[in-house]
Design a protein around this motif. Sequence first.
Motif, PDB file in Angstrom:
ATOM      1  N   TYR A  18       0.823  -1.211   0.000  1.00  0.00           N
ATOM      2  CA  TYR A  18       0.000   0.000   0.000  1.00  0.00           C
ATOM      3  C   TYR A  18       0.856   1.259   0.000  1.00  0.00           C
ATOM      4  N   ASP A  19       2.091   1.089   0.409  1.00  0.00           N
ATOM      5  CA  ASP A  19       3.045   2.182   0.521  1.00  0.00           C
ATOM      6  C   ASP A  19       3.279   2.926  -0.798  1.00  0.00           C
ATOM      7  N   ILE A  20       2.962   2.297  -1.937  1.00  0.00           N
ATOM      8  CA  ILE A  20       3.195   2.975  -3.215  1.00  0.00           C
ATOM      9  C   ILE A  20       2.204   4.120  -3.450  1.00  0.00           C
ATOM     10  N   LEU A  21       1.108   4.153  -2.703  1.00  0.00           N
ATOM     11  CA  LEU A  21       0.090   5.169  -2.925  1.00  0.00           C
ATOM     12  C   LEU A  21       0.453   6.455  -2.194  1.00  0.00           C
ATOM     13  N   SER A  22       0.450   7.560  -2.907  1.00  0.00           N
ATOM     14  CA  SER A  22       0.674   8.857  -2.275  1.00  0.00           C
ATOM     15  C   SER A  22      -0.616   9.322  -1.606  1.00  0.00           C
ATOM     16  N   GLY A  23      -0.522  10.447  -0.875  1.00  0.00           N
ATOM     17  CA  GLY A  23      -1.710  11.039  -0.270  1.00  0.00           C
ATOM     18  C   GLY A  23      -2.229  10.330   0.959  1.00  0.00           C
ATOM     19  N   GLN A  24      -1.422   9.489   1.592  1.00  0.00           N
ATOM     20  CA  GLN A  24      -1.894   8.762   2.763  1.00  0.00           C
ATOM     21  C   GLN A  24      -1.919   9.643   4.014  1.00  0.00           C
ATOM     22  N   TRP A  25      -1.101  10.691   4.040  1.00  0.00           N
ATOM     23  CA  TRP A  25      -1.128  11.654   5.138  1.00  0.00           C
ATOM     24  C   TRP A  25      -0.703  12.996   4.587  1.00  0.00           C
ATOM     25  N   GLN A  26      -0.886  14.046   5.374  1.00  0.00           N
ATOM     26  CA  GLN A  26      -0.739  15.391   4.818  1.00  0.00           C
ATOM     27  C   GLN A  26       0.714  15.764   4.549  1.00  0.00           C
ATOM     28  N   GLY A  27       1.588  15.559   5.542  1.00  0.00           N
ATOM     29  CA  GLY A  27       2.983  15.930   5.387  1.00  0.00           C
ATOM     30  C   GLY A  27       3.478  16.765   6.552  1.00  0.00           C
ATOM     31  N   VAL A  28       4.620  17.428   6.363  1.00  0.00           N
ATOM     32  CA  VAL A  28       5.266  18.239   7.397  1.00  0.00           C
ATOM     33  C   VAL A  28       5.235  19.702   6.964  1.00  0.00           C
ATOM     34  N   ARG A  29       4.754  20.547   7.862  1.00  0.00           N
ATOM     35  CA  ARG A  29       4.710  21.980   7.553  1.00  0.00           C
ATOM     36  C   ARG A  29       5.543  22.729   8.580  1.00  0.00           C
ATOM     37  N   ILE A  30       6.507  23.492   8.105  1.00  0.00           N
ATOM     38  CA  ILE A  30       7.391  24.278   8.960  1.00  0.00           C
ATOM     39  C   ILE A  30       6.935  25.733   8.897  1.00  0.00           C
ATOM     40  N   GLY A  31       6.484  26.246  10.041  1.00  0.00           N
ATOM     41  CA  GLY A  31       5.861  27.557  10.096  1.00  0.00           C
ATOM     42  C   GLY A  31       6.848  28.696   9.881  1.00  0.00           C
ATOM     43  N   ALA A  32       6.292  29.879   9.694  1.00  0.00           N
ATOM     44  CA  ALA A  32       7.099  31.065   9.371  1.00  0.00           C
ATOM     45  C   ALA A  32       8.095  31.397  10.478  1.00  0.00           C
ATOM     46  N   GLY A  33       7.736  31.181  11.731  1.00  0.00           N
ATOM     47  CA  GLY A  33       8.608  31.545  12.838  1.00  0.00           C
ATOM     48  C   GLY A  33       9.520  30.440  13.320  1.00  0.00           C
ATOM     49  N   SER A  34       9.610  29.364  12.568  1.00  0.00           N
ATOM     50  CA  SER A  34      10.422  28.209  12.971  1.00  0.00           C
ATOM     51  C   SER A  34      11.777  28.255  12.267  1.00  0.00           C
ATOM     52  N   PHE A  35      12.872  28.001  13.044  1.00  0.00           N
ATOM     53  CA  PHE A  35      14.218  28.030  12.471  1.00  0.00           C
ATOM     54  C   PHE A  35      15.041  26.863  13.025  1.00  0.00           C
ATOM     55  N   ASP A  36      16.193  26.654  12.379  1.00  0.00           N
ATOM     56  CA  ASP A  36      17.181  25.658  12.826  1.00  0.00           C
ATOM     57  C   ASP A  36      16.623  24.237  12.850  1.00  0.00           C
ATOM     58  N   ASN A  37      15.765  23.930  11.898  1.00  0.00           N
ATOM     59  CA  ASN A  37      15.237  22.568  11.778  1.00  0.00           C
ATOM     60  C   ASN A  37      16.234  21.686  11.035  1.00  0.00           C
ATOM     61  N   ARG A  38      16.238  20.399  11.396  1.00  0.00           N
ATOM     62  CA  ARG A  38      17.181  19.465  10.766  1.00  0.00           C
ATOM     63  C   ARG A  38      16.481  18.142  10.486  1.00  0.00           C
ATOM     64  N   ILE A  39      16.605  17.688   9.243  1.00  0.00           N
ATOM     65  CA  ILE A  39      16.089  16.382   8.817  1.00  0.00           C
ATOM     66  C   ILE A  39      17.268  15.616   8.250  1.00  0.00           C
ATOM     67  N   GLU A  40      17.677  14.558   8.938  1.00  0.00           N
ATOM     68  CA  GLU A  40      18.894  13.844   8.564  1.00  0.00           C
ATOM     69  C   GLU A  40      18.659  12.337   8.667  1.00  0.00           C
ATOM     70  N   TYR A  41      19.015  11.622   7.628  1.00  0.00           N
ATOM     71  CA  TYR A  41      18.756  10.173   7.553  1.00  0.00           C
ATOM     72  C   TYR A  41      17.278   9.894   7.859  1.00  0.00           C
ATOM     73  N   VAL A  42      16.423  10.528   7.087  1.00  0.00           N
ATOM     74  CA  VAL A  42      14.974  10.369   7.221  1.00  0.00           C
ATOM     75  C   VAL A  42      14.409   9.871   5.898  1.00  0.00           C
ATOM     76  N   ASP A  43      13.558   8.870   5.970  1.00  0.00           N
ATOM     77  CA  ASP A  43      12.810   8.380   4.811  1.00  0.00           C
ATOM     78  C   ASP A  43      11.364   8.817   5.008  1.00  0.00           C
ATOM     79  N   MET A  44      10.926   9.821   4.220  1.00  0.00           N
ATOM     80  CA  MET A  44       9.586  10.373   4.353  1.00  0.00           C
ATOM     81  C   MET A  44       8.840  10.187   3.039  1.00  0.00           C
TER      82      MET A  44
END
Length: 469
Positions: free
Chosen positions: A228-254
């Motif tokens: 089932y993993d081949i289907l997109s649209g299963q969840w909304q996603g990640v939203r980083i707001g205007a006032g957010s800084f210094d975020n890090r995504i490393e070795y992530v499978d999303m």
Amino acid sequence: MLRFLPVLLMLVSFFCMASCINDDITDSPDARLSFSTDTLSFGTVFTDLGTPTARLVVFNRNKKGVNISSIKFKNPDSNFSLNVDGQSGTVFRDVEIRGNDSIHVFVECFISPDEAFEPQRVADQLEFVTNGNTQEVEVEAWGLNVTRLRGVRVESDMRLTPERPYIVFDSLSVEKGAILTIDPGTMLLFHDKAYLTVRGTLNAVGEVGNVIQMRGDRLDNVLPDVAYDILSGQWQGVRIGAGSFDNRIEYVDMRSTVEGVRVDSCADLSRQKLTLVNSWLHNSQSTVLDSRYAKVDAYGCCFSEAAGAVVSLTGGEHEFVQCTIANNYLWGVSGDNLSLYHCLPDHAADNTRPLMKANFENSIIWGIGSPINEGDLNGSQVFLCNVLLKANGSDDDNFINCIWNEDPLFYTVREDYYFNYRLKPDSPAIGKGNPSFVTPICEYDMDGMNRLLYGAPDLGAYVYIPPTE
């Protein structure tokens, strides 16, 4: 006599049809059933939640009909439940199948939670008794305990650990001033329409061989051998707001999102908004990365499979080094592999924000759709250096040492739902990178391979490893 001919023909036709449909029931002990599978497996299921329905087809290959005197699970306290041809129950008796016909048996599973960290196998035998013969079909599932998150607001620092998967049923919000840390190996499973919003700081840092997973919560198959993993649209996603800084995504499978990672405009380029390292963002109904007027950098990342642009950047400042931007989306593409907005001098006519500054180095841009929405970057501060593109063109002040319209030879086979952006032995991207672009942050790829091990680095997210003899 002729006036009785139509009647005679009708009688002959009736008896012929009757001879073709044999409703006799055989009581021979040699009359056995056949099944669509010997083992009906649910794979991994979550405890304390019901499962999708699994189907078993029961065939009678005999010319005559059979009477199944009993259909039931061997264990009276089974984790599995039955439905036979539309009727629910625990025991079914005297179920007839006509000759050369079949019935459908539907099975569901419910497993109570326990304290185990690893998946625990539960199994039973589905028994069919026909003319004194007992036949069994194994039914199994692996129960996995999970931590459920419903409407969680992270208002002080919080850490997610890998012992059990997390299911986000609606929302996970990181509020201003708080840091959400996600440890290596952690799995976040998002239910339909669920999302992660970051107003504070996200620190999702995995490691080689122990990546963080962010995906939908459907672990079953959409087709018998296709997850089932081949289907997109299963969840909304990640939203980083205007006032957010210094975020890090490393070795992530999303993967399998509606809109991937979306970075809202902050109009502050003095601070790092998001850094992505050795991650794979893929399979989105829109884009896998959409950043607007922010400072976002990516090193050693693979961005792939999107209905719109794979990567969309508006203004801002960017470094994309040793990245693969590719598209083999399964259900139609309407965007470019890479979309760049507010980057050319004429874009500033009615917009006072500073134009984009961006470097794309030692990278690959290839796939369905156009490579870049802007074919002429003259006058911009956007530079592509040592980049392989699916386009006919020639180098200029903005395209430097590029490889034009040569297939990078990925292992991906779209028709087989197989997506692998490592390089085949004859790839023109092997050894075509500039070593000066390989800084410590991208010296090693997602597999932990040193980009400079064989001399000049390869283009794209993955180091090519020569086959051993």
